[in-house]
Design a protein around this motif. Structure first.
Motif, PDB file in Angstrom:
ATOM      1  N   ASN A  46     -21.462 -15.342   7.962  1.00 58.41           N
ATOM      2  CA  ASN A  46     -21.949 -15.253   6.575  1.00 58.41           C
ATOM      3  C   ASN A  46     -22.182 -13.813   6.110  1.00 58.41           C
ATOM      4  N   PHE A  47     -21.268 -12.938   6.439  1.00 66.16           N
ATOM      5  CA  PHE A  47     -21.362 -11.558   5.970  1.00 66.16           C
ATOM      6  C   PHE A  47     -20.308 -11.333   4.891  1.00 66.16           C
ATOM      7  N   THR A  48     -20.228 -10.148   4.370  1.00 72.16           N
ATOM      8  CA  THR A  48     -19.184  -9.816   3.416  1.00 72.16           C
ATOM      9  C   THR A  48     -18.231  -8.804   4.035  1.00 72.16           C
ATOM     10  N   THR A  49     -16.986  -8.822   3.579  1.00 70.32           N
ATOM     11  CA  THR A  49     -15.987  -7.885   4.094  1.00 70.32           C
ATOM     12  C   THR A  49     -16.449  -6.445   3.898  1.00 70.32           C
ATOM     13  N   GLU A  50     -17.078  -6.188   2.763  1.00 65.81           N
ATOM     14  CA  GLU A  50     -17.509  -4.819   2.438  1.00 65.81           C
ATOM     15  C   GLU A  50     -18.486  -4.276   3.471  1.00 65.81           C
ATOM     16  N   HIS A  51     -19.350  -5.131   4.015  1.00 62.92           N
ATOM     17  CA  HIS A  51     -20.376  -4.653   4.944  1.00 62.92           C
ATOM     18  C   HIS A  51     -19.791  -4.151   6.263  1.00 62.92           C
ATOM     19  N   LEU A  52     -18.677  -4.726   6.687  1.00 60.04           N
ATOM     20  CA  LEU A  52     -18.146  -4.358   8.000  1.00 60.04           C
ATOM     21  C   LEU A  52     -16.892  -3.493   7.937  1.00 60.04           C
ATOM     22  N   PHE A  53     -16.092  -3.599   6.871  1.00 67.02           N
ATOM     23  CA  PHE A  53     -14.793  -2.922   6.877  1.00 67.02           C
ATOM     24  C   PHE A  53     -14.606  -1.902   5.752  1.00 67.02           C
ATOM     25  N   HIS A  54     -15.385  -1.987   4.691  1.00 68.08           N
ATOM     26  CA  HIS A  54     -15.156  -1.121   3.537  1.00 68.08           C
ATOM     27  C   HIS A  54     -16.245  -0.074   3.342  1.00 68.08           C
ATOM     28  N   VAL A  55     -17.181   0.047   4.283  1.00 63.99           N
ATOM     29  CA  VAL A  55     -18.293   0.992   4.111  1.00 63.99           C
ATOM     30  C   VAL A  55     -17.767   2.426   4.213  1.00 63.99           C
ATOM     31  N   SER A  56     -18.023   3.220   3.197  1.00 63.55           N
ATOM     32  CA  SER A  56     -17.531   4.601   3.179  1.00 63.55           C
ATOM     33  C   SER A  56     -18.463   5.513   3.963  1.00 63.55           C
ATOM     34  N   LEU A  57     -17.926   6.671   4.310  1.00 63.87           N
ATOM     35  CA  LEU A  57     -18.754   7.684   4.975  1.00 63.87           C
ATOM     36  C   LEU A  57     -19.897   8.132   4.073  1.00 63.87           C
ATOM     37  N   ASP A  58     -19.634   8.243   2.791  1.00 69.30           N
ATOM     38  CA  ASP A  58     -20.696   8.657   1.870  1.00 69.30           C
ATOM     39  C   ASP A  58     -21.852   7.656   1.883  1.00 69.30           C
ATOM     40  N   SER A  75       0.828  -1.213   0.000  1.00 69.43           N
ATOM     41  CA  SER A  75       0.000   0.000   0.000  1.00 69.43           C
ATOM     42  C   SER A  75       0.855   1.251   0.000  1.00 69.43           C
ATOM     43  N   ARG A  76       2.081   1.136   0.463  1.00 68.75           N
ATOM     44  CA  ARG A  76       2.979   2.290   0.446  1.00 68.75           C
ATOM     45  C   ARG A  76       3.317   2.698  -0.985  1.00 68.75           C
ATOM     46  N   VAL A  77       3.177   1.747  -1.896  1.00 66.00           N
ATOM     47  CA  VAL A  77       3.423   2.039  -3.308  1.00 66.00           C
ATOM     48  C   VAL A  77       2.111   2.242  -4.054  1.00 66.00           C
ATOM     49  N   THR A  78       1.121   1.382  -3.762  1.00 61.60           N
ATOM     50  CA  THR A  78      -0.134   1.423  -4.516  1.00 61.60           C
ATOM     51  C   THR A  78      -1.058   2.556  -4.087  1.00 61.60           C
ATOM     52  N   GLY A  79      -0.866   3.040  -2.841  1.00 60.27           N
ATOM     53  CA  GLY A  79      -1.764   4.077  -2.338  1.00 60.27           C
ATOM     54  C   GLY A  79      -3.068   3.541  -1.810  1.00 60.27           C
ATOM     55  N   ALA A  80      -3.203   2.201  -1.692  1.00 55.84           N
ATOM     56  CA  ALA A  80      -4.431   1.608  -1.155  1.00 55.84           C
ATOM     57  C   ALA A  80      -4.548   1.902   0.333  1.00 55.84           C
ATOM     58  N   THR A  81      -5.780   1.943   0.814  1.00 57.18           N
ATOM     59  CA  THR A  81      -6.009   2.187   2.237  1.00 57.18           C
ATOM     60  C   THR A  81      -5.880   0.896   3.038  1.00 57.18           C
ATOM     61  N   VAL A  82      -5.635   1.043   4.339  1.00 52.99           N
ATOM     62  CA  VAL A  82      -5.394  -0.106   5.211  1.00 52.99           C
ATOM     63  C   VAL A  82      -6.604  -1.034   5.251  1.00 52.99           C
ATOM     64  N   ASN A  83      -7.808  -0.477   5.255  1.00 56.26           N
ATOM     65  CA  ASN A  83      -8.992  -1.334   5.385  1.00 56.26           C
ATOM     66  C   ASN A  83      -9.145  -2.311   4.223  1.00 56.26           C
ATOM     67  N   LYS A  84      -8.503  -2.017   3.087  1.00 51.71           N
ATOM     68  CA  LYS A  84      -8.580  -2.934   1.942  1.00 51.71           C
ATOM     69  C   LYS A  84      -7.745  -4.194   2.171  1.00 51.71           C
ATOM     70  N   ALA A  85      -6.916  -4.177   3.206  1.00 56.32           N
ATOM     71  CA  ALA A  85      -6.124  -5.366   3.533  1.00 56.32           C
ATOM     72  C   ALA A  85      -6.914  -6.349   4.399  1.00 56.32           C
ATOM     73  N   PHE A  86      -8.095  -5.960   4.869  1.00 53.03           N
ATOM     74  CA  PHE A  86      -8.926  -6.821   5.712  1.00 53.03           C
ATOM     75  C   PHE A  86      -9.845  -7.656   4.828  1.00 53.03           C
ATOM     76  N   SER A  87      -9.980  -8.932   5.157  1.00 54.60           N
ATOM     77  CA  SER A  87     -10.906  -9.783   4.406  1.00 54.60           C
ATOM     78  C   SER A  87     -11.470 -10.867   5.319  1.00 54.60           C
ATOM     79  N   TYR A  88     -12.705 -11.257   5.035  1.00 56.80           N
ATOM     80  CA  TYR A  88     -13.404 -12.291   5.811  1.00 56.80           C
ATOM     81  C   TYR A  88     -13.569 -13.537   4.948  1.00 56.80           C
ATOM     82  N   ASN A  89     -13.225 -14.681   5.520  1.00 59.86           N
ATOM     83  CA  ASN A  89     -13.387 -15.959   4.840  1.00 59.86           C
ATOM     84  C   ASN A  89     -14.391 -16.809   5.624  1.00 59.86           C
ATOM     85  N   PRO A  90     -15.612 -16.970   5.113  1.00 58.08           N
ATOM     86  CA  PRO A  90     -16.635 -17.708   5.865  1.00 58.08           C
ATOM     87  C   PRO A  90     -16.313 -19.186   6.049  1.00 58.08           C
TER      88      PRO A  90
END
Length: 532
Positions: A325-337, A260-275
């Motif tokens: 049985n949730f998705t990573t997006e629902h808990l970690f990637h939800v934006s303020l918008d 991410s130091r090179v790609t500019g990705a945010t830290v929360n994109k490194a989180f993932s859930y595997n059901p």
């Protein structure tokens, strides 16, 4: 902005550094004498630069001082190094959970070019998740190795870094304080093969909080099951004799963090859930730090918050607010918008997963000679089951503490001063903002009968995490003899925000303390109460 919109809860607020008197409706019991503390995000932009995630907002601390039936309120932004630098430069100077830092306009052309490929190595010290009493001071925490000692007037006093002290890169926002005053904190380190730790801090003594925190030691270490994707944990369990650490099925990709130091990705994109991955529980002896050889596992179970844990007839009982049985997006990637638009609350994806309080029972007896189809749980009336599937490996079939359909309860609190790490019957929680059974309500759950009681205001009133306050003995006797305190944000433009006081036995309303019309109570995450 119109106050009667979802965005109201996730917009910046002004601090109220001087105490203001609230207007009381009803009657606050005379025996309540102390302070309710709250912590959470309160500022979402500096200059033209805005945060993208709720967890990134600058910490604003709140204090309700309750005495003789009257209440005063004050709030103050935590003057962390990050907040001071952001304010001075009017930009985002370091990366946060879901937002990257903005380039320094005063940097040289080469430095600006370099920043496009290599981000700053500075770390945030924005401790915006929890606040608790520690000795004569307050302790503001988050899921980072940094925490702040704060005065009772909400002034930042000293930053404490467990990364410098113990080489820990993550630390839980939820310490446990034992009955002897010892504080335990969980954490993880990523130098070499990742490891998970339980940290022990000596009991606080008057005026030496900074010194005692610097004397923290690692009580126990657990090797991560993954070399590249260590698990994420927000809170851990504690009983009279044991600590319980869980490697959850939510993992952090160290490769994504590093690149991410090179790609500019945010830290929360490194989180993932595997059901399909197991939540694996480790049991640690508090007296020695020894990790028991047996591990307990549950497929796909994740939790942010433990409710309580205790020992019962050679078993450990651990209750958590579980997500499956949730998705990573629902808990970690939800934006303020997304939060401000209200789309998150109505997202049909929330209906696809089961989010209910859940009981896990870990049998401590030797199961090596037991047949694989034998239930190892022998507690009467327990619906939880456990089966030995390999040497020192036990599968757990959990027990739900609420019936199907009663989804969406989290932010649990108990009678902590009398029942933490002990057998208990009741807990209190707050409903999530999503459309479910407990939406924007306060609930009391009887873990024996599996019955729940709710307080819910109007559709515009959104309560925070409830905090239980026990009636002082000898007047108070039963576990639920006391009150529940919660702050309520009211998005109706004609109404004021208020502190809510409920009877802890039945959640009937006792009193409200309304702040002035010019003052807002921030929509907070966690907090605590201390007596005066």
């Amino acid at each position: 902005m119109e106050k009667n919109s979802a965005a109201y809860l996730f917009e910046s607020v002004d601090e109220c550094p001087e105490e203001v008197v609230t207007e009381i409706s009803g009657r606050i019991p005379d025996w309540i004498s102390g302070c309710l503390l709250r912590n959470g995000p309160g500022k979402y932009e500096f200059g033209e630069h805005k945060f993208n995630h709720w967890f990134d907002g600058s910490s604003i601390l709140q204090k309700f001082n309750i005495s003789r039936g009257q209440v005063t309120f004050q709030s103050r932004f935590l003057e962390s190094n990050t907040y001071i630098n952001n304010t001075k430069t009017q930009r985002l100077t370091v990366d946060e959970f879901g937002t990257t830092a903005t380039p320094d306009p005063c940097a040289t052309r080469f430095e600006r070019f370099k920043s496009m490929f290599f981000k700053s190595s500075e770390e945030t010290d924005n401790t915006n998740v929890n606040i608790l009493k520690y000795g004569d001071c307050l302790l503001a925490t988050t899921d980072s190795p940094k925490m702040y000692l704060v005065s009772t007037s909400l002034r930042a006093q000293k930053q404490i870094s467990f990364r410098k002290l113990l080489s820990i890169h993550l630390a839980s926002a939820h310490p446990h304080i034992d009955y002897d005053g010892v504080m335990y904190i969980s954490g993880s380190s990523f130098a070499g093969r990742p490891k998970h730790h339980l940290v022990k801090v000596p009991p606080s003594q008057k005026g030496d909080e900074q010194e005692l925190l610097s004397q923290a030691t690692i009580l126990s270490t657990i090797q991560s099951r993954s070399a590249l994707n260590p698990s994420y944990l927000h809170s851990f369990g504690m009983t009279e004799n044991y600590l319980i650490y869980c490697e959850t099925p939510v993992s952090i990709s160290l490769f994504r963090v590093l690149t991410s130091r090179v790609t500019g990705a945010t830290v929360n994109k490194a989180f993932s859930y595997n059901p399909d991955e197991m939540a694996q529980f480790h049991i640690i002896k508090k007296s020695t730090g020894e990790v028991l050889p047996v591990k307990f596992q549950v497929k796909g179970l994740f939790y942010f918050h433990t409710i309580n844990s205790y020992e019962d007839d050679n078993h450990i009982v651990m209750d958590v607010c579980a997500y499956t049985n949730f998705t990573t997006e629902h808990l970690f990637h939800v934006s303020l918008d997304t939060l401000r638009s209200g789309k998150w609350a109505t997202d049909s994806g929330w209906k696809q997963h089961d989010q209910r309080p859940t009981r896990l029972v870990f049998p401590l007896r030797d199961a090596s000679k037991e047949p694989p189809n034998k239930n190892l749980v022998t507690l009467p009336n327990s619906e939880c089951r456990a089966f030995c599937v390999a040497e020192n490996l036990v599968d757990i079939d959990p027990e739900k503490l609420l019936p199907e359909g009663e989804n969406g309860l989290d932010m649990p609190q108990i009678n902590y001063e009398n029942h933490n790490a002990r057998k208990y019957r009741y807990f209190y929680g707050a409903g999530l903002l999503v459309n479910n059974y407990f939406r924007s309500s306060i609930a009391k759950v009887d873990v024996e009968s599996k019955a729940s009681t709710r307080w819910r205001g109007t559709s515009n009133q959104h309560p925070s995490e409830p905090v239980f306050l026990a009636r002082p003995r000898p007047g108070g006797s039963s576990e639920d003899d006391g009150v529940v305190l919660s702050t309520v944000c009211d998005t109706d433009p004609g109404n004021r925000d208020f502190l809510l006081v409920l009877d802890a036995k039945n959640l009937t309303e006792i009193a409200r303390a309304y702040v002035p019309e010019t003052v807002r109570i921030p929509y907070s995450i966690h907090g605590s109460y201390y007596r005066i």
